[in-house]
Motif scaffolding. Sequence first.
Motif, PDB file in Angstrom:
ATOM      1  N   TRP A 109       0.837  -1.207   0.000  1.00 10.52           N
ATOM      2  CA  TRP A 109       0.000   0.000   0.000  1.00 10.52           C
ATOM      3  C   TRP A 109       0.867   1.251   0.000  1.00 10.52           C
ATOM      4  CZ3 TRP A 109      -4.941  -0.930  -0.880  1.00 10.52           C
ATOM      5  CH2 TRP A 109      -5.482  -2.155  -0.478  1.00 10.52           C
ATOM      6  N   THR A 110       0.292   2.314  -0.542  1.00  7.21           N
ATOM      7  CA  THR A 110       0.946   3.611  -0.424  1.00  7.21           C
ATOM      8  C   THR A 110       0.327   4.348   0.773  1.00  7.21           C
ATOM      9  OG1 THR A 110      -0.676   4.732  -1.798  1.00  7.21           O
ATOM     10  CG2 THR A 110       1.195   3.741  -2.935  1.00  7.21           C
ATOM     11  N   ALA A 111       0.949   5.465   1.146  1.00  8.20           N
ATOM     12  CA  ALA A 111       0.473   6.188   2.334  1.00  8.20           C
ATOM     13  C   ALA A 111      -0.928   6.761   2.136  1.00  8.20           C
ATOM     14  CB  ALA A 111       1.447   7.311   2.683  1.00  8.20           C
ATOM     15  N   ASN A 112      -1.376   6.911   0.882  1.00 10.11           N
ATOM     16  CA  ASN A 112      -2.754   7.398   0.707  1.00 10.11           C
ATOM     17  C   ASN A 112      -3.754   6.264   0.471  1.00 10.11           C
ATOM     18  OD1 ASN A 112      -2.019   6.768  -1.825  1.00 10.11           O
ATOM     19  ND2 ASN A 112      -2.171   8.832  -2.695  1.00 10.11           N
ATOM     20  N   GLY A 113      -3.340   5.053   0.808  1.00 14.50           N
ATOM     21  CA  GLY A 113      -4.276   3.935   0.788  1.00 14.50           C
ATOM     22  C   GLY A 113      -4.516   3.342  -0.584  1.00 14.50           C
TER      23      GLY A 113
END
Length: 538
Positions: A109-113
Amino acid sequence: MAIRSRFDTHEVFNQSPPYVDIDLFASDVPLQDAVKANGAAGSAAALSIFGQEWGTAEMFALGRQANENPPKLHAFDANGFRLDRVEFHPAYHGFMHTSIAAGLHASTWTANGKRASAPAEVERAARFYMAAQVETGHLCPLTMTRAALAALAAAPELLAKIAPKVVTRDYDALFRPWWEKSGMTLGMGMTENQGGTDVRTNTTRATPDGDGYSVVGAKWFMSAPMCDAFLVLAQAPGGLTCFLMPRHRPDGSVNALRFQRLKDKLGNRSNASSEVEFAGAFAWRVGEEGHGIRTILQMVQLTRLDCAVASAGLMRMALAQAMHHCRTRSVFGKKLYDQPMMRAVLADMALEVEAAVALAFRLARALDRASGDANEAAYARLMTPVAKYWICKLAPGFVYEAMECLGGNGYVEESLLPRLYREAPVNAIWEGSGNVMCLDVLRALARPEEAALLAVLSRETKTPLDVRFDVQGEANARAAVGRLALIASAAALKESAPAAIGDAYIRSRLDRHHGQLYGAAEIDGATMQLLLQRALPE
Ligand SMILES: Cc1cc2nc3c(=O)[nH]c(=O)nc-3n(C[C@H](O)[C@H](O)[C@H](O)COP(=O)(O)OP(=O)(O)OC[C@H]3O[C@@H](n4cnc5c(N)ncnc54)[C@H](O)[C@@H]3O)c2cc1C
Protein backbone atom coordinates in the motif's frame (compact mmCIF):
# COMPACT_ATOMS: atom_id res chain seq x y z
CA MET A 1 28.09 -23.67 16.00
CA ALA A 2 30.29 -25.89 18.24
CA ILE A 3 28.64 -29.22 19.02
CA ARG A 4 30.00 -31.44 21.79
CA SER A 5 29.85 -34.98 20.44
CA ARG A 6 32.05 -36.97 22.90
CA PHE A 7 30.46 -37.96 26.21
CA ASP A 8 31.85 -40.13 29.04
CA THR A 9 29.87 -43.13 27.94
CA HIS A 10 29.47 -42.76 24.20
CA GLU A 11 29.97 -40.62 21.18
CA VAL A 12 27.12 -38.94 19.31
CA PHE A 13 27.51 -39.48 15.60
CA ASN A 14 25.48 -39.99 12.45
CA GLN A 15 23.18 -37.12 13.47
CA SER A 16 22.53 -34.06 11.32
CA PRO A 17 23.73 -30.66 12.60
CA PRO A 18 21.00 -28.06 13.20
CA TYR A 19 19.58 -26.58 10.02
CA VAL A 20 20.35 -22.95 10.86
CA ASP A 21 22.38 -20.01 9.54
CA ILE A 22 21.08 -20.41 6.04
CA ASP A 23 19.99 -17.94 3.38
CA LEU A 24 16.32 -18.83 3.00
CA PHE A 25 16.31 -17.22 -0.45
CA ALA A 26 19.61 -18.38 -1.96
CA SER A 27 19.02 -21.98 -0.81
CA ASP A 28 15.62 -22.15 -2.52
CA VAL A 29 15.80 -22.25 -6.33
CA PRO A 30 12.03 -22.68 -6.92
CA LEU A 31 11.44 -19.49 -4.90
CA GLN A 32 14.06 -17.57 -6.90
CA ASP A 33 12.53 -18.76 -10.17
CA ALA A 34 8.99 -17.90 -9.06
CA VAL A 35 10.06 -14.42 -8.02
CA LYS A 36 11.78 -13.93 -11.38
CA ALA A 37 8.96 -15.36 -13.50
CA ASN A 38 6.40 -13.18 -11.78
CA GLY A 39 8.11 -9.85 -12.31
CA ALA A 40 10.28 -9.32 -9.23
CA ALA A 41 13.73 -10.31 -10.53
CA GLY A 42 15.04 -6.91 -9.47
CA SER A 43 14.26 -7.70 -5.84
CA ALA A 44 16.54 -10.75 -5.62
CA ALA A 45 19.39 -9.05 -3.76
CA ALA A 46 17.07 -7.50 -1.16
CA LEU A 47 15.24 -10.82 -0.72
CA SER A 48 18.54 -12.58 -0.15
CA ILE A 49 19.39 -10.13 2.63
CA PHE A 50 15.98 -10.87 4.16
CA GLY A 51 16.58 -14.61 3.72
CA GLN A 52 19.91 -14.41 5.55
CA GLU A 53 18.43 -12.34 8.36
CA TRP A 54 15.56 -14.78 8.90
CA GLY A 55 17.62 -17.95 8.54
CA THR A 56 19.92 -17.35 11.51
CA ALA A 57 20.10 -19.64 14.52
CA GLU A 58 18.89 -16.70 16.63
CA MET A 59 15.69 -16.32 14.61
CA PHE A 60 14.87 -20.03 14.90
CA ALA A 61 15.51 -19.82 18.66
CA LEU A 62 13.19 -16.81 18.93
CA GLY A 63 10.54 -18.75 17.02
CA ARG A 64 10.74 -21.53 19.58
CA GLN A 65 10.58 -19.09 22.50
CA ALA A 66 7.58 -17.21 21.10
CA ASN A 67 5.66 -20.48 20.87
CA GLU A 68 6.82 -22.03 24.13
CA ASN A 69 5.66 -18.89 25.96
CA PRO A 70 2.14 -18.24 24.68
CA PRO A 71 0.40 -14.92 25.37
CA LYS A 72 -1.52 -14.38 28.61
CA LEU A 73 -4.78 -12.51 29.06
CA HIS A 74 -4.99 -10.02 31.92
CA ALA A 75 -8.73 -9.34 32.02
CA PHE A 76 -8.57 -7.55 35.42
CA ASP A 77 -6.00 -5.86 37.60
CA ALA A 78 -5.36 -6.77 41.25
CA ASN A 79 -8.20 -4.55 42.41
CA GLY A 80 -10.84 -5.86 40.07
CA PHE A 81 -10.69 -3.08 37.50
CA ARG A 82 -10.87 -4.21 33.89
CA LEU A 83 -7.59 -4.34 31.99
CA ASP A 84 -8.43 -6.40 28.90
CA ARG A 85 -4.81 -6.59 27.85
CA VAL A 86 -2.80 -9.46 26.46
CA GLU A 87 0.83 -9.87 27.38
CA PHE A 88 3.19 -11.40 24.82
CA HIS A 89 6.67 -12.83 25.20
CA PRO A 90 9.50 -10.49 24.09
CA ALA A 91 10.29 -12.93 21.26
CA TYR A 92 6.84 -12.26 19.76
CA HIS A 93 7.41 -8.51 19.98
CA GLY A 94 10.79 -9.06 18.32
CA PHE A 95 9.13 -10.74 15.34
CA MET A 96 6.52 -8.00 15.09
CA HIS A 97 9.25 -5.39 15.12
CA THR A 98 11.36 -7.13 12.45
CA SER A 99 8.44 -7.98 10.16
CA ILE A 100 6.88 -4.53 10.33
CA ALA A 101 10.26 -2.95 9.63
CA ALA A 102 10.35 -5.13 6.49
CA GLY A 103 6.83 -4.03 5.48
CA LEU A 104 5.06 -7.40 5.79
CA HIS A 105 2.05 -5.55 7.23
CA ALA A 106 1.73 -2.87 4.53
CA SER A 107 4.33 -2.83 1.75
CA THR A 108 1.60 -3.37 -0.87
CA TRP A 109 0.00 0.00 0.00
CA THR A 110 0.95 3.61 -0.42
CA ALA A 111 0.47 6.19 2.33
CA ASN A 112 -2.75 7.40 0.71
CA GLY A 113 -4.28 3.93 0.79
CA LYS A 114 -3.75 3.04 -2.88
CA ARG A 115 -2.25 -0.22 -4.12
CA ALA A 116 1.54 -0.01 -4.46
CA SER A 117 2.73 -0.72 -7.99
CA ALA A 118 3.93 -4.11 -9.20
CA PRO A 119 5.79 -6.19 -8.15
CA ALA A 120 4.79 -5.19 -4.60
CA GLU A 121 2.61 -8.30 -4.12
CA VAL A 122 5.21 -10.75 -5.41
CA GLU A 123 7.97 -9.13 -3.40
CA ARG A 124 5.94 -9.20 -0.21
CA ALA A 125 4.79 -12.76 -0.87
CA ALA A 126 8.45 -13.82 -1.03
CA ARG A 127 9.14 -12.24 2.36
CA PHE A 128 5.96 -13.66 3.85
CA TYR A 129 6.89 -17.13 2.55
CA MET A 130 10.33 -16.97 4.17
CA ALA A 131 9.03 -15.55 7.46
CA ALA A 132 6.40 -18.32 7.65
CA GLN A 133 9.23 -20.86 7.66
CA VAL A 134 10.51 -19.47 10.95
CA GLU A 135 7.46 -18.17 12.90
CA THR A 136 3.87 -18.04 11.70
CA GLY A 137 1.88 -16.89 14.74
CA HIS A 138 2.87 -13.24 14.48
CA LEU A 139 1.94 -13.22 10.79
CA CYS A 140 -1.75 -13.26 11.77
CA PRO A 141 -1.96 -9.57 12.79
CA LEU A 142 0.32 -8.64 9.90
CA THR A 143 -1.83 -10.29 7.25
CA MET A 144 -4.96 -8.74 8.77
CA THR A 145 -3.40 -5.29 8.91
CA ARG A 146 -2.35 -5.28 5.28
CA ALA A 147 -5.68 -6.75 4.13
CA ALA A 148 -7.89 -4.43 6.20
CA LEU A 149 -6.94 -1.42 4.08
CA ALA A 150 -8.76 -3.03 1.13
CA ALA A 151 -12.01 -3.01 3.11
CA LEU A 152 -11.40 0.49 4.46
CA ALA A 153 -11.52 1.75 0.86
CA ALA A 154 -15.29 1.76 1.43
CA ALA A 155 -14.78 4.57 3.99
CA PRO A 156 -12.42 7.03 2.24
CA GLU A 157 -12.29 9.53 5.13
CA LEU A 158 -11.28 6.86 7.60
CA LEU A 159 -8.81 5.36 5.14
CA ALA A 160 -7.16 8.76 4.67
CA LYS A 161 -6.53 8.96 8.44
CA ILE A 162 -5.58 5.34 9.06
CA ALA A 163 -3.46 4.44 6.00
CA PRO A 164 -0.55 6.85 6.80
CA LYS A 165 -0.37 5.35 10.30
CA VAL A 166 -0.46 1.77 9.01
CA VAL A 167 2.22 2.12 6.35
CA THR A 168 4.93 3.34 8.73
CA ARG A 169 7.60 0.74 9.40
CA ASP A 170 7.29 1.24 13.17
CA TYR A 171 5.97 -1.37 15.56
CA ASP A 172 4.47 0.51 18.49
CA ALA A 173 3.28 -2.00 21.10
CA LEU A 174 2.15 0.59 23.65
CA PHE A 175 -1.50 0.50 24.68
CA ARG A 176 -2.70 3.98 23.78
CA PRO A 177 -4.96 5.59 21.15
CA TRP A 178 -3.80 4.79 17.62
CA TRP A 179 -3.54 8.45 16.63
CA GLU A 180 -0.88 8.93 19.31
CA LYS A 181 1.18 5.96 18.09
CA SER A 182 3.99 5.79 15.54
CA GLY A 183 2.43 2.76 13.82
CA MET A 184 -0.72 0.65 14.17
CA THR A 185 -2.09 -2.82 13.47
CA LEU A 186 -5.59 -3.96 12.53
CA GLY A 187 -7.56 -7.12 13.31
CA MET A 188 -10.93 -8.54 12.32
CA GLY A 189 -13.96 -9.97 14.15
CA MET A 190 -16.63 -11.75 12.09
CA THR A 191 -17.09 -15.18 13.67
CA GLU A 192 -19.78 -15.63 16.29
CA ASN A 193 -20.64 -18.63 18.37
CA GLN A 194 -23.52 -19.73 16.16
CA GLY A 195 -21.69 -19.33 12.86
CA GLY A 196 -18.36 -18.38 11.32
CA THR A 197 -19.05 -19.22 7.70
CA ASP A 198 -22.65 -18.05 7.69
CA VAL A 199 -22.04 -14.59 9.13
CA ARG A 200 -25.56 -13.59 8.11
CA THR A 201 -26.51 -15.20 11.44
CA ASN A 202 -24.48 -12.57 13.37
CA THR A 203 -26.51 -11.24 16.30
CA THR A 204 -24.12 -8.44 17.36
CA ARG A 205 -26.11 -5.21 17.08
CA ALA A 206 -24.96 -1.72 16.11
CA THR A 207 -27.05 1.34 16.94
CA PRO A 208 -26.28 4.81 15.53
CA ASP A 209 -24.76 6.91 18.31
CA GLY A 210 -23.26 10.38 17.75
CA ASP A 211 -20.42 10.25 15.19
CA GLY A 212 -20.47 6.48 15.09
CA TYR A 213 -22.32 3.45 16.38
CA SER A 214 -22.65 1.67 19.71
CA VAL A 215 -22.01 -2.06 19.32
CA VAL A 216 -23.37 -4.73 21.67
CA GLY A 217 -22.67 -8.44 21.22
CA ALA A 218 -19.82 -10.94 21.12
CA LYS A 219 -17.33 -12.60 18.80
CA TRP A 220 -16.33 -16.22 19.32
CA PHE A 221 -12.97 -15.82 17.61
CA MET A 222 -11.08 -12.55 17.36
CA SER A 223 -7.36 -13.00 16.93
CA ALA A 224 -4.53 -10.63 17.77
CA PRO A 225 -6.60 -8.74 20.35
CA MET A 226 -3.85 -6.18 20.99
CA CYS A 227 -4.39 -4.69 17.54
CA ASP A 228 -5.30 -1.01 17.63
CA ALA A 229 -8.61 -1.40 15.79
CA PHE A 230 -10.76 -4.19 14.33
CA LEU A 231 -13.02 -4.57 11.35
CA VAL A 232 -16.18 -6.00 12.87
CA LEU A 233 -19.49 -7.17 11.40
CA ALA A 234 -22.70 -6.24 13.21
CA GLN A 235 -26.40 -5.87 12.45
CA ALA A 236 -27.21 -2.18 11.92
CA PRO A 237 -30.76 -0.94 11.25
CA GLY A 238 -30.09 -1.42 7.50
CA GLY A 239 -28.67 -4.96 7.83
CA LEU A 240 -25.28 -6.61 8.32
CA THR A 241 -22.65 -3.87 8.20
CA CYS A 242 -18.88 -3.52 8.48
CA PHE A 243 -17.44 -1.31 11.23
CA LEU A 244 -14.03 -0.18 12.39
CA MET A 245 -13.85 -0.59 16.16
CA PRO A 246 -10.83 1.08 17.83
CA ARG A 247 -9.36 -0.04 21.18
CA HIS A 248 -9.73 3.59 22.34
CA ARG A 249 -12.76 5.82 21.82
CA PRO A 250 -12.27 9.16 20.02
CA ASP A 251 -12.05 10.94 23.43
CA GLY A 252 -9.06 8.74 24.31
CA SER A 253 -10.83 6.54 26.88
CA VAL A 254 -10.56 2.74 26.62
CA ASN A 255 -13.30 1.32 24.36
CA ALA A 256 -15.69 -1.36 25.71
CA LEU A 257 -14.03 -4.52 24.35
CA ARG A 258 -14.13 -7.17 27.09
CA PHE A 259 -11.90 -10.17 26.47
CA GLN A 260 -13.43 -13.29 28.01
CA ARG A 261 -10.59 -15.72 27.46
CA LEU A 262 -7.91 -16.77 24.99
CA LYS A 263 -8.36 -19.94 22.94
CA ASP A 264 -6.21 -22.92 23.94
CA LYS A 265 -5.11 -23.80 20.41
CA LEU A 266 -3.53 -26.82 18.71
CA GLY A 267 -0.85 -24.62 17.16
CA ASN A 268 -0.38 -20.95 16.29
CA ARG A 269 0.48 -20.60 19.94
CA SER A 270 2.54 -17.43 19.82
CA ASN A 271 -0.56 -15.64 18.51
CA ALA A 272 -3.49 -14.80 20.80
CA SER A 273 -7.04 -15.61 19.65
CA SER A 274 -9.69 -14.19 21.92
CA GLU A 275 -13.34 -14.53 22.74
CA VAL A 276 -14.64 -11.00 23.19
CA GLU A 277 -17.75 -9.11 24.23
CA PHE A 278 -18.64 -5.64 23.01
CA ALA A 279 -20.43 -3.80 25.82
CA GLY A 280 -21.60 -0.75 23.91
CA ALA A 281 -18.27 -0.40 22.10
CA PHE A 282 -17.79 2.62 19.85
CA ALA A 283 -17.27 1.95 16.12
CA TRP A 284 -17.22 3.83 12.83
CA ARG A 285 -19.23 2.48 9.90
CA VAL A 286 -17.25 1.23 6.89
CA GLY A 287 -19.37 1.19 3.73
CA GLU A 288 -23.13 1.27 3.49
CA GLU A 289 -25.43 -0.31 6.03
CA GLY A 290 -26.37 -3.76 4.78
CA HIS A 291 -23.17 -4.05 2.67
CA GLY A 292 -21.10 -5.68 5.40
CA ILE A 293 -20.23 -8.92 3.63
CA ARG A 294 -19.41 -7.21 0.35
CA THR A 295 -17.15 -4.74 2.19
CA ILE A 296 -15.22 -7.24 4.28
CA LEU A 297 -14.75 -9.62 1.34
CA GLN A 298 -12.29 -7.07 -0.08
CA MET A 299 -10.10 -7.85 2.89
CA VAL A 300 -10.55 -11.58 2.79
CA GLN A 301 -9.23 -12.00 -0.74
CA LEU A 302 -5.84 -10.75 0.46
CA THR A 303 -5.72 -12.84 3.62
CA ARG A 304 -6.55 -15.90 1.53
CA LEU A 305 -3.49 -15.32 -0.65
CA ASP A 306 -1.41 -15.09 2.53
CA CYS A 307 -2.84 -18.40 3.80
CA ALA A 308 -1.69 -20.10 0.59
CA VAL A 309 1.75 -18.45 0.70
CA ALA A 310 2.27 -19.29 4.38
CA SER A 311 1.22 -22.92 3.87
CA ALA A 312 3.68 -23.20 0.98
CA GLY A 313 6.30 -21.77 3.36
CA LEU A 314 5.52 -24.39 6.01
CA MET A 315 5.87 -27.11 3.38
CA ARG A 316 9.15 -25.64 2.18
CA MET A 317 10.69 -25.61 5.66
CA ALA A 318 9.51 -29.18 6.34
CA LEU A 319 11.07 -30.31 3.05
CA ALA A 320 14.35 -28.48 3.73
CA GLN A 321 14.60 -30.04 7.19
CA ALA A 322 13.95 -33.51 5.73
CA MET A 323 16.50 -33.10 2.94
CA HIS A 324 19.13 -31.67 5.25
CA HIS A 325 18.74 -34.61 7.62
CA CYS A 326 18.78 -37.25 4.88
CA ARG A 327 21.96 -35.83 3.39
CA THR A 328 23.79 -36.41 6.68
CA ARG A 329 22.23 -39.53 8.10
CA SER A 330 23.47 -42.96 6.98
CA VAL A 331 21.56 -46.24 7.10
CA PHE A 332 22.80 -49.61 5.88
CA GLY A 333 26.07 -48.08 4.68
CA LYS A 334 24.54 -45.33 2.55
CA LYS A 335 23.31 -41.82 3.11
CA LEU A 336 19.52 -41.83 3.49
CA TYR A 337 19.52 -39.33 0.65
CA ASP A 338 21.02 -41.99 -1.65
CA GLN A 339 18.60 -44.74 -0.71
CA PRO A 340 16.39 -45.13 -3.80
CA MET A 341 13.06 -45.11 -1.98
CA MET A 342 13.97 -42.08 0.14
CA ARG A 343 15.05 -40.20 -2.99
CA ALA A 344 11.69 -41.01 -4.53
CA VAL A 345 9.89 -39.65 -1.45
CA LEU A 346 11.98 -36.48 -1.27
CA ALA A 347 11.76 -35.78 -5.01
CA ASP A 348 7.99 -36.23 -5.02
CA MET A 349 7.74 -33.84 -2.07
CA ALA A 350 10.06 -31.36 -3.79
CA LEU A 351 7.73 -31.49 -6.81
CA GLU A 352 4.77 -30.69 -4.57
CA VAL A 353 6.56 -27.64 -3.15
CA GLU A 354 7.61 -26.52 -6.64
CA ALA A 355 3.95 -26.54 -7.67
CA ALA A 356 2.68 -24.82 -4.51
CA VAL A 357 5.26 -22.05 -4.89
CA ALA A 358 4.60 -21.63 -8.62
CA LEU A 359 0.82 -21.33 -8.07
CA ALA A 360 1.03 -19.01 -5.04
CA PHE A 361 3.42 -16.61 -6.77
CA ARG A 362 1.46 -16.68 -10.04
CA LEU A 363 -1.54 -15.62 -7.95
CA ALA A 364 0.47 -12.84 -6.29
CA ARG A 365 1.37 -11.58 -9.78
CA ALA A 366 -2.31 -11.54 -10.75
CA LEU A 367 -3.03 -9.33 -7.73
CA ASP A 368 -0.17 -7.07 -8.73
CA ARG A 369 -1.70 -6.54 -12.17
CA ALA A 370 -5.43 -6.91 -11.53
CA SER A 371 -6.22 -3.20 -11.51
CA GLY A 372 -4.96 -2.66 -15.07
CA ASP A 373 -5.66 -6.01 -16.72
CA ALA A 374 -9.07 -7.70 -16.84
CA ASN A 375 -7.59 -11.15 -17.46
CA GLU A 376 -5.36 -10.87 -14.41
CA ALA A 377 -8.32 -9.65 -12.36
CA ALA A 378 -10.29 -12.73 -13.44
CA TYR A 379 -7.32 -14.97 -12.59
CA ALA A 380 -7.06 -13.40 -9.13
CA ARG A 381 -10.78 -13.81 -8.50
CA LEU A 382 -10.87 -17.46 -9.58
CA MET A 383 -7.51 -18.65 -8.31
CA THR A 384 -7.56 -17.10 -4.85
CA PRO A 385 -10.05 -19.68 -3.50
CA VAL A 386 -8.46 -22.44 -5.63
CA ALA A 387 -4.95 -21.82 -4.24
CA LYS A 388 -6.21 -21.24 -0.70
CA TYR A 389 -8.14 -24.52 -0.82
CA TRP A 390 -5.48 -26.64 -2.43
CA ILE A 391 -2.21 -25.51 -0.87
CA CYS A 392 -3.62 -25.17 2.66
CA LYS A 393 -5.15 -28.65 2.40
CA LEU A 394 -1.86 -30.17 1.21
CA ALA A 395 0.24 -28.78 4.05
CA PRO A 396 -0.71 -30.99 7.04
CA GLY A 397 -0.15 -34.32 5.23
CA PHE A 398 2.99 -32.97 3.64
CA VAL A 399 4.54 -31.90 6.94
CA TYR A 400 3.72 -35.28 8.43
CA GLU A 401 5.60 -37.05 5.63
CA ALA A 402 8.61 -34.74 6.13
CA MET A 403 8.53 -35.50 9.84
CA GLU A 404 8.83 -39.20 9.09
CA CYS A 405 11.94 -38.57 6.96
CA LEU A 406 13.66 -37.49 10.20
CA GLY A 407 12.54 -40.65 11.98
CA GLY A 408 12.05 -40.32 15.74
CA ASN A 409 13.93 -37.02 15.91
CA GLY A 410 11.23 -35.44 13.78
CA TYR A 411 8.57 -36.34 16.36
CA VAL A 412 10.41 -34.65 19.21
CA GLU A 413 9.71 -31.08 20.29
CA GLU A 414 13.32 -29.86 20.00
CA SER A 415 13.04 -30.36 16.25
CA LEU A 416 11.02 -27.81 14.31
CA LEU A 417 8.72 -30.44 12.79
CA PRO A 418 6.12 -30.73 15.59
CA ARG A 419 5.53 -26.98 15.49
CA LEU A 420 5.21 -26.95 11.70
CA TYR A 421 2.81 -29.89 11.97
CA ARG A 422 0.59 -28.21 14.56
CA GLU A 423 0.64 -24.99 12.59
CA ALA A 424 -0.38 -26.52 9.28
CA PRO A 425 -4.17 -27.11 9.62
CA VAL A 426 -5.21 -23.61 10.65
CA ASN A 427 -4.66 -21.99 7.26
CA ALA A 428 -7.30 -24.31 5.80
CA ILE A 429 -9.79 -23.57 8.59
CA TRP A 430 -9.73 -19.79 8.92
CA GLU A 431 -10.44 -17.21 6.22
CA GLY A 432 -12.92 -19.57 4.58
CA SER A 433 -12.66 -23.32 5.20
CA GLY A 434 -12.15 -25.92 2.45
CA ASN A 435 -15.75 -26.44 1.35
CA VAL A 436 -16.40 -22.72 1.51
CA MET A 437 -13.49 -22.11 -0.88
CA CYS A 438 -14.90 -24.63 -3.33
CA LEU A 439 -18.30 -22.92 -3.19
CA ASP A 440 -16.52 -19.64 -3.88
CA VAL A 441 -14.91 -21.14 -6.99
CA LEU A 442 -18.37 -22.11 -8.25
CA ARG A 443 -19.55 -18.55 -7.64
CA ALA A 444 -16.56 -17.11 -9.51
CA LEU A 445 -17.20 -19.40 -12.47
CA ALA A 446 -20.67 -17.93 -12.88
CA ARG A 447 -18.91 -14.91 -14.46
CA PRO A 448 -17.88 -15.31 -18.12
CA GLU A 449 -14.38 -13.81 -17.61
CA GLU A 450 -13.49 -16.35 -14.94
CA ALA A 451 -15.16 -19.25 -16.77
CA ALA A 452 -13.11 -18.43 -19.89
CA LEU A 453 -9.92 -19.11 -17.91
CA LEU A 454 -10.73 -22.82 -17.75
CA ALA A 455 -10.17 -23.26 -21.48
CA VAL A 456 -6.98 -21.15 -21.35
CA LEU A 457 -5.42 -23.24 -18.58
CA SER A 458 -6.47 -26.46 -20.24
CA ARG A 459 -4.86 -25.33 -23.50
CA GLU A 460 -1.65 -24.14 -21.81
CA THR A 461 -1.17 -27.52 -20.15
CA LYS A 462 -2.61 -29.61 -23.01
CA THR A 463 -4.78 -31.25 -20.36
CA PRO A 464 -8.54 -31.75 -20.50
CA LEU A 465 -10.50 -30.36 -17.58
CA ASP A 466 -12.65 -33.48 -17.49
CA VAL A 467 -14.83 -32.55 -14.52
CA ARG A 468 -18.17 -30.81 -14.26
CA PHE A 469 -18.43 -27.38 -12.65
CA ASP A 470 -22.06 -27.30 -11.80
CA VAL A 471 -23.40 -24.75 -9.36
CA GLN A 472 -26.34 -27.04 -8.63
CA GLY A 473 -24.09 -30.02 -8.02
CA GLU A 474 -22.07 -28.80 -5.05
CA ALA A 475 -21.31 -32.38 -4.07
CA ASN A 476 -18.92 -32.55 -7.03
CA ALA A 477 -17.13 -29.30 -6.24
CA ARG A 478 -14.10 -30.72 -4.43
CA ALA A 479 -13.33 -33.06 -7.32
CA ALA A 480 -13.65 -30.23 -9.80
CA VAL A 481 -11.63 -27.67 -7.80
CA GLY A 482 -8.95 -30.25 -7.07
CA ARG A 483 -8.53 -30.92 -10.79
CA LEU A 484 -8.51 -27.19 -11.53
CA ALA A 485 -5.83 -26.67 -8.85
CA LEU A 486 -3.63 -29.30 -10.49
CA ILE A 487 -4.03 -27.77 -13.93
CA ALA A 488 -3.42 -24.23 -12.65
CA SER A 489 -0.32 -25.44 -10.79
CA ALA A 490 0.96 -27.16 -13.92
CA ALA A 491 0.40 -23.99 -15.96
CA ALA A 492 2.22 -21.90 -13.33
CA LEU A 493 5.10 -24.40 -13.27
CA LYS A 494 5.44 -24.12 -17.03
CA GLU A 495 6.10 -20.41 -16.58
CA SER A 496 8.52 -20.55 -13.68
CA ALA A 497 10.31 -23.93 -13.59
CA PRO A 498 12.35 -25.97 -16.09
CA ALA A 499 10.15 -27.87 -18.57
CA ALA A 500 11.07 -31.26 -17.09
CA ILE A 501 9.46 -30.26 -13.82
CA GLY A 502 6.18 -29.13 -15.31
CA ASP A 503 6.12 -32.32 -17.38
CA ALA A 504 6.79 -34.50 -14.32
CA TYR A 505 3.97 -32.74 -12.49
CA ILE A 506 1.51 -33.35 -15.31
CA ARG A 507 2.59 -36.98 -15.72
CA SER A 508 2.38 -37.78 -12.01
CA ARG A 509 -0.65 -35.71 -10.96
CA LEU A 510 -2.84 -35.25 -14.03
CA ASP A 511 -2.15 -38.17 -16.38
CA ARG A 512 -2.48 -40.58 -13.46
CA HIS A 513 -3.91 -40.49 -9.96
CA HIS A 514 -1.27 -39.38 -7.45
CA GLY A 515 -2.97 -40.38 -4.20
CA GLN A 516 -2.33 -38.88 -0.80
CA LEU A 517 1.12 -40.31 -0.12
CA TYR A 518 4.52 -39.34 -1.47
CA GLY A 519 7.13 -41.50 -3.19
CA ALA A 520 5.04 -43.39 -5.73
CA ALA A 521 5.10 -40.81 -8.51
CA GLU A 522 7.61 -42.76 -10.65
CA ILE A 523 9.69 -39.68 -11.48
CA ASP A 524 12.66 -40.48 -13.74
CA GLY A 525 16.19 -40.32 -12.30
CA ALA A 526 17.33 -37.15 -14.10
CA THR A 527 14.23 -35.20 -13.05
CA MET A 528 14.62 -36.47 -9.51
CA GLN A 529 18.15 -35.15 -9.40
CA LEU A 530 17.00 -31.80 -10.81
CA LEU A 531 14.21 -31.50 -8.24
CA LEU A 532 16.49 -32.33 -5.32
CA GLN A 533 19.24 -29.95 -6.42
CA ARG A 534 16.74 -27.13 -6.86
CA ALA A 535 15.14 -27.82 -3.50
CA LEU A 536 18.43 -27.63 -1.61
CA PRO A 537 21.53 -27.03 -3.70
CA GLU A 538 24.52 -29.05 -2.42
C1 LIG B 1 -6.89 -20.05 15.44
C2 LIG B 1 -8.11 -19.38 14.89
C3 LIG B 1 -8.16 -18.00 14.83
C4 LIG B 1 -9.28 -17.36 14.31
N1 LIG B 1 -9.29 -15.99 14.26
C5 LIG B 1 -10.40 -15.36 13.79
C6 LIG B 1 -10.47 -13.93 13.76
O1 LIG B 1 -9.51 -13.23 14.09
N2 LIG B 1 -11.61 -13.35 13.35
C7 LIG B 1 -12.69 -14.09 12.95
O2 LIG B 1 -13.69 -13.51 12.58
N3 LIG B 1 -12.65 -15.43 12.96
C8 LIG B 1 -11.54 -16.08 13.37
N4 LIG B 1 -11.49 -17.46 13.38
C9 LIG B 1 -12.69 -18.20 13.05
C10 LIG B 1 -12.65 -18.88 11.69
O3 LIG B 1 -12.63 -17.93 10.68
C11 LIG B 1 -13.88 -19.79 11.65
O4 LIG B 1 -13.66 -20.84 12.56
C12 LIG B 1 -14.14 -20.32 10.27
O5 LIG B 1 -14.57 -19.27 9.43
C13 LIG B 1 -15.22 -21.42 10.26
O6 LIG B 1 -16.35 -21.00 10.94
P1 LIG B 1 -16.97 -21.91 12.10
O7 LIG B 1 -15.90 -22.27 13.05
O8 LIG B 1 -18.15 -21.22 12.66
O9 LIG B 1 -17.43 -23.23 11.37
P2 LIG B 1 -18.73 -23.44 10.46
O10 LIG B 1 -19.06 -22.18 9.74
O11 LIG B 1 -19.77 -24.07 11.27
O12 LIG B 1 -18.17 -24.49 9.41
C14 LIG B 1 -17.85 -25.83 9.77
C15 LIG B 1 -17.48 -26.59 8.53
O13 LIG B 1 -18.57 -26.60 7.64
C16 LIG B 1 -18.15 -26.27 6.34
N5 LIG B 1 -19.25 -25.60 5.64
C17 LIG B 1 -19.79 -24.39 5.91
N6 LIG B 1 -20.77 -24.11 5.02
C18 LIG B 1 -20.85 -25.17 4.18
C19 LIG B 1 -21.68 -25.50 3.06
N7 LIG B 1 -22.62 -24.65 2.61
N8 LIG B 1 -21.48 -26.70 2.44
C20 LIG B 1 -20.54 -27.54 2.87
N9 LIG B 1 -19.75 -27.29 3.92
C21 LIG B 1 -19.90 -26.12 4.57
C22 LIG B 1 -16.94 -25.39 6.51
O14 LIG B 1 -16.09 -25.48 5.37
C23 LIG B 1 -16.31 -25.99 7.76
O15 LIG B 1 -15.43 -27.02 7.38
C24 LIG B 1 -10.37 -18.12 13.86
C25 LIG B 1 -10.31 -19.51 13.91
C26 LIG B 1 -9.19 -20.13 14.41
C27 LIG B 1 -9.16 -21.63 14.46
